[in-house]
Design a protein around this motif. Sequence first.
Motif, PDB file in Angstrom:
ATOM      1  N   GLY A 285      28.704   0.589   8.301  1.00 36.17           N
ATOM      2  CA  GLY A 285      29.844   1.472   8.102  1.00 36.17           C
ATOM      3  C   GLY A 285      29.986   2.019   6.702  1.00 36.17           C
ATOM      4  N   ASP A 286      29.260   1.466   5.720  1.00 29.39           N
ATOM      5  CA  ASP A 286      29.404   1.904   4.332  1.00 29.39           C
ATOM      6  C   ASP A 286      28.589   3.140   4.005  1.00 29.39           C
ATOM      7  OD1 ASP A 286      31.168  -0.079   3.808  1.00 29.39           O
ATOM      8  OD2 ASP A 286      29.749  -1.417   2.804  1.00 29.39           O
ATOM      9  N   ALA A 287      27.790   3.623   4.959  1.00 33.18           N
ATOM     10  CA  ALA A 287      26.955   4.796   4.679  1.00 33.18           C
ATOM     11  C   ALA A 287      27.840   6.009   4.415  1.00 33.18           C
ATOM     12  CB  ALA A 287      26.031   5.073   5.851  1.00 33.18           C
ATOM     13  N   ALA A 288      27.469   6.792   3.398  1.00 34.07           N
ATOM     14  CA  ALA A 288      28.270   7.963   3.021  1.00 34.07           C
ATOM     15  C   ALA A 288      28.244   9.024   4.121  1.00 34.07           C
ATOM     16  CB  ALA A 288      27.747   8.540   1.709  1.00 34.07           C
ATOM     17  N   ALA A 289      27.086   9.303   4.657  1.00 35.53           N
ATOM     18  CA  ALA A 289      26.940  10.283   5.740  1.00 35.53           C
ATOM     19  C   ALA A 289      25.987   9.690   6.769  1.00 35.53           C
ATOM     20  CB  ALA A 289      26.412  11.608   5.203  1.00 35.53           C
ATOM     21  N   PRO A 290      26.470   8.739   7.558  1.00 36.38           N
ATOM     22  CA  PRO A 290      25.579   7.998   8.454  1.00 36.38           C
ATOM     23  C   PRO A 290      24.915   8.885   9.500  1.00 36.38           C
ATOM     24  CG  PRO A 290      27.866   7.558   8.989  1.00 36.38           C
ATOM     25  CD  PRO A 290      27.870   8.327   7.710  1.00 36.38           C
TER      26      PRO A 290
ATOM     27  N   ALA B  59       0.816  -1.218   0.000  1.00 35.10           N
ATOM     28  CA  ALA B  59       0.000   0.000   0.000  1.00 35.10           C
ATOM     29  C   ALA B  59       0.850   1.268   0.000  1.00 35.10           C
ATOM     30  CB  ALA B  59      -0.917   0.005   1.222  1.00 35.10           C
ATOM     31  N   ALA B  60       2.040   1.204   0.614  1.00 28.79           N
ATOM     32  CA  ALA B  60       2.899   2.390   0.698  1.00 28.79           C
ATOM     33  C   ALA B  60       4.349   1.949   0.504  1.00 28.79           C
ATOM     34  CB  ALA B  60       2.727   3.093   2.035  1.00 28.79           C
ATOM     35  N   PRO B  61       4.775   1.754  -0.747  1.00 26.33           N
ATOM     36  CA  PRO B  61       6.110   1.198  -1.028  1.00 26.33           C
ATOM     37  C   PRO B  61       7.266   2.034  -0.476  1.00 26.33           C
ATOM     38  CG  PRO B  61       4.728   1.163  -2.985  1.00 26.33           C
ATOM     39  CD  PRO B  61       4.001   1.980  -1.970  1.00 26.33           C
ATOM     40  N   ASP B  62       7.056   3.329  -0.294  1.00 24.12           N
ATOM     41  CA  ASP B  62       8.142   4.186   0.168  1.00 24.12           C
ATOM     42  C   ASP B  62       8.148   4.405   1.677  1.00 24.12           C
ATOM     43  OD1 ASP B  62       9.072   4.584  -2.431  1.00 24.12           O
ATOM     44  OD2 ASP B  62       7.652   6.212  -2.773  1.00 24.12           O
ATOM     45  N   ASP B  63       7.241   3.752   2.364  1.00 31.33           N
ATOM     46  CA  ASP B  63       7.145   3.973   3.809  1.00 31.33           C
ATOM     47  C   ASP B  63       8.253   3.189   4.525  1.00 31.33           C
ATOM     48  OD1 ASP B  63       4.968   4.961   6.029  1.00 31.33           O
ATOM     49  OD2 ASP B  63       6.080   3.188   6.675  1.00 31.33           O
ATOM     50  N   GLU B  64       9.140   3.916   5.225  1.00 31.17           N
ATOM     51  CA  GLU B  64      10.286   3.305   5.890  1.00 31.17           C
ATOM     52  C   GLU B  64       9.870   2.408   7.044  1.00 31.17           C
ATOM     53  OE1 GLU B  64      14.523   4.749   7.948  1.00 31.17           O
ATOM     54  OE2 GLU B  64      13.156   6.206   7.039  1.00 31.17           O
ATOM     55  N   VAL B  65       8.828   2.812   7.768  1.00 26.47           N
ATOM     56  CA  VAL B  65       8.378   2.021   8.910  1.00 26.47           C
ATOM     57  C   VAL B  65       7.848   0.675   8.448  1.00 26.47           C
ATOM     58  CG1 VAL B  65       6.802   1.958  10.867  1.00 26.47           C
ATOM     59  CG2 VAL B  65       7.837   4.126  10.187  1.00 26.47           C
ATOM     60  N   ALA B  66       7.050   0.692   7.368  1.00 23.87           N
ATOM     61  CA  ALA B  66       6.480  -0.563   6.862  1.00 23.87           C
ATOM     62  C   ALA B  66       7.583  -1.522   6.426  1.00 23.87           C
ATOM     63  CB  ALA B  66       5.531  -0.258   5.709  1.00 23.87           C
TER      64      ALA B  66
ATOM     65  N   GLY C 263      18.145  -6.155   1.123  1.00 30.63           N
ATOM     66  CA  GLY C 263      19.119  -5.841   0.084  1.00 30.63           C
ATOM     67  C   GLY C 263      18.512  -4.952  -1.000  1.00 30.63           C
ATOM     68  N   ARG C 264      17.295  -5.322  -1.453  1.00 35.65           N
ATOM     69  CA  ARG C 264      16.630  -4.491  -2.470  1.00 35.65           C
ATOM     70  C   ARG C 264      16.319  -3.101  -1.918  1.00 35.65           C
ATOM     71  NH1 ARG C 264      13.902  -9.428  -3.378  1.00 35.65           N
ATOM     72  NH2 ARG C 264      12.077  -8.676  -2.215  1.00 35.65           N
ATOM     73  N   TRP C 265      15.887  -3.064  -0.677  1.00 40.48           N
ATOM     74  CA  TRP C 265      15.543  -1.775  -0.046  1.00 40.48           C
ATOM     75  C   TRP C 265      16.778  -0.872   0.025  1.00 40.48           C
ATOM     76  CZ3 TRP C 265      13.904  -1.196   5.792  1.00 40.48           C
ATOM     77  CH2 TRP C 265      13.509   0.127   6.044  1.00 40.48           C
ATOM     78  N   LEU C 266      17.927  -1.443   0.433  1.00 42.30           N
ATOM     79  CA  LEU C 266      19.141  -0.646   0.564  1.00 42.30           C
ATOM     80  C   LEU C 266      19.613  -0.156  -0.802  1.00 42.30           C
ATOM     81  CD1 LEU C 266      21.147   0.436   2.609  1.00 42.30           C
ATOM     82  CD2 LEU C 266      22.454  -1.673   2.390  1.00 42.30           C
ATOM     83  N   GLU C 267      19.480  -0.996  -1.841  1.00 42.23           N
ATOM     84  CA  GLU C 267      19.846  -0.553  -3.189  1.00 42.23           C
ATOM     85  C   GLU C 267      18.957   0.595  -3.643  1.00 42.23           C
ATOM     86  OE1 GLU C 267      19.641  -3.898  -5.743  1.00 42.23           O
ATOM     87  OE2 GLU C 267      21.340  -4.953  -4.822  1.00 42.23           O
ATOM     88  N   ARG C 268      17.681   0.506  -3.287  1.00 41.42           N
ATOM     89  CA  ARG C 268      16.719   1.523  -3.707  1.00 41.42           C
ATOM     90  C   ARG C 268      16.889   2.822  -2.931  1.00 41.42           C
ATOM     91  NH1 ARG C 268      10.165   0.450  -3.617  1.00 41.42           N
ATOM     92  NH2 ARG C 268       9.506   2.577  -4.119  1.00 41.42           N
ATOM     93  N   ALA C 269      17.245   2.721  -1.642  1.00 37.34           N
ATOM     94  CA  ALA C 269      17.352   3.914  -0.789  1.00 37.34           C
ATOM     95  C   ALA C 269      18.603   3.806   0.077  1.00 37.34           C
ATOM     96  CB  ALA C 269      16.110   4.060   0.081  1.00 37.34           C
ATOM     97  N   PRO C 270      19.786   4.024  -0.499  1.00 36.25           N
ATOM     98  CA  PRO C 270      21.030   3.834   0.268  1.00 36.25           C
ATOM     99  C   PRO C 270      21.193   4.807   1.432  1.00 36.25           C
ATOM    100  CG  PRO C 270      21.470   4.845  -1.881  1.00 36.25           C
ATOM    101  CD  PRO C 270      20.044   4.415  -1.898  1.00 36.25           C
ATOM    102  N   GLN C 271      20.473   5.925   1.433  1.00 37.11           N
ATOM    103  CA  GLN C 271      20.576   6.889   2.523  1.00 37.11           C
ATOM    104  C   GLN C 271      19.555   6.642   3.635  1.00 37.11           C
ATOM    105  OE1 GLN C 271      23.125   8.980   2.707  1.00 37.11           O
ATOM    106  NE2 GLN C 271      23.803   8.014   0.791  1.00 37.11           N
ATOM    107  N   ALA C 272      18.690   5.663   3.463  1.00 35.42           N
ATOM    108  CA  ALA C 272      17.650   5.404   4.462  1.00 35.42           C
ATOM    109  C   ALA C 272      18.256   4.696   5.675  1.00 35.42           C
ATOM    110  CB  ALA C 272      16.535   4.562   3.860  1.00 35.42           C
ATOM    111  N   ALA C 273      18.162   5.330   6.831  1.00 34.29           N
ATOM    112  CA  ALA C 273      18.715   4.730   8.051  1.00 34.29           C
ATOM    113  C   ALA C 273      18.030   3.413   8.364  1.00 34.29           C
ATOM    114  CB  ALA C 273      18.561   5.698   9.223  1.00 34.29           C
ATOM    115  N   GLY C 274      16.720   3.363   8.165  1.00 33.06           N
ATOM    116  CA  GLY C 274      15.986   2.142   8.457  1.00 33.06           C
ATOM    117  C   GLY C 274      16.455   0.971   7.641  1.00 33.06           C
ATOM    118  N   ALA C 275      16.829   1.233   6.389  1.00 32.49           N
ATOM    119  CA  ALA C 275      17.283   0.152   5.527  1.00 32.49           C
ATOM    120  C   ALA C 275      18.567  -0.468   6.059  1.00 32.49           C
ATOM    121  CB  ALA C 275      17.492   0.680   4.110  1.00 32.49           C
TER     122      ALA C 275
END
Length: 596
Positions: A166-171, A103-110, A132-144
């Motif tokens: 540790g790979d986050a650009a600006a964690p 229902a909400a593909p971009d919702d981080e909580v879901a 893995g797919r989520w992190l590829e889609r949103a590499p800056q998302a903390a939840g991912a």
Amino acid sequence: MTGGTLRSFGVRAGVAFLAFSAGPAASGTALTAQAAAASEQRTVARAERLRDAGRPAEAAAALREHLDRVPASPAALALLGEIALEAGEARDLVTYAEAAVTAAPDDEVARFWWARALTGAGLLDSALAVTGRWLERAPQAAGARLARADVQLTAGDSAAAVRTLGDAAAPPGEVLGRLADLLLVMGDAERLAAAWAGLLALDPPATDDVERGLRAAGEAGVAYFDRLRGELGGRTDDAARAGAIVALRVGRAAAARELAEGGRGAGEAEDAAFLREYAREAEAAGLSSEVAWAAGLLAGLSPRPADQFRWRALAAEQALAAGDSGSARRALETLTRESAPGDAPHQAASRRLFGLLSGDPASLGEATDVLARYLRQYPDSAAAEAAMRGELAIGHARAGDLAAGEAVLAEARERLRVAWTGPLDAAAARLSLYAGRRDSARERARRSVRDSGIDAAERTRRLTLLTLVQTADSAETRIVGAAALGLLGAPEAFDPGPALRELAGATASEGRPAALTFLADGAAAAGRAEIADGLRRRIVERHPGSPEAPAALLDLARAALGAEAVAWLEHLIVEYPRSALAPVARRLLTELGGGL
């Protein structure tokens, strides 16, 4: 970012959407969204009440009913997730999480709770694929990153979890905090120091998290802090200033000063704000030298004279508390030079400077000059003059020159009326004691206690001396006077052994416990706590029926900790139930958690 944090995020997101879509011109879609958000808030609130009441099954049923109608309800999903995982019902949660993501593909909580549901259900391959797919889609998302790292840890691959975090650009802070926790468990000091440095560079800095990590490390915390200190070395940014605060909290004063020096230079306003925080933290940590340092710098940064005086006075006071008489003297001299006679800061600083100089045998000449200048500037200060001349007389005794002390008092008596001679009598009684003149000490001590203008502590000191010279015989007075003079002149080298052996060879009078009390109080005032403790134990053990024994027990209790303090207080209460100090002991015992 924990599950609870993400659930709160879901609630905030719903509230923000509700506020955004409200208004007189709201569309039908917006009104529907408002209604859904309000319904979710009511459902979550009701479910939380049910859960808190010990009815989690009913809470879960209410949440499932809401999610069946509105799958994209992050706050409801997060609370259902917590309840389901606690109950071991992760597989049922998967269905609701998948529906929410659909229902909400971009919702981080879901997505986060989808990963947690799959992990809890043991479907680790699916959880790894989803995150893995989520992190590829949103590499800056903390939840991912947090979700994927949790799955990897559950799968037993801590190295992969560290790489993910540790790979986050600006964690963000949540990712850095989780990474630091993991590295602390793994004992990876080098990368842990870098993660902590990142936490300290945040705005606001995560000083509490770093402090907790250092304390959790136990004995290894010393080495970990040194790594962090090296990581921050040479930096002049907010991280260095935050590192200084952490150093204060863990008692590393030298490191705190070094980091604070490096962190200065951001601008006067920024430096002043940091130094005020530094002074507060140093005071809380009991690091007087660091309070004095910060206060001295703040005096130079303050535009208002009143603030300058206040900071210089604090610098002097804390330097004295730290035993740094040189820094205290410089601060007081600056304060007296920059303030005007008649101003409260000037008068107080002059008195403090005199007290500091009169306590140093090498500075008695300067103390005399300060006294003369003080009397010129404040000619109507007879009470202060009496007190200062008494201090100067004792200063000469400290230097081993009793005759010079007597001369100071004789000159003062010619200048001052009888009404102001209480401090002179008190000083004269001590000089007579040091010289072994019991009758003279007794007469002067009697006159000194008639002074009505003294505080309770000073009255107690004068009464203690009077009790000694009234009850001890001449031999005991001579022995105690000589020992007290030795303690006054060189407290760090004082050894009570010779005096105790000489007392043991003399006939004991009823004043023997008073003699030991006088020496114990002097040792405590001079910072020789171990000597004071030994003398008070001797009073309790060898003179149990004396009036001084209950006071010795109370002093022992106040100087002790925990069970030992309780034991001394119980001894006082049981053995001396009619003593005036027994109620005090009962109150202290209650405060310590004991009771009789």
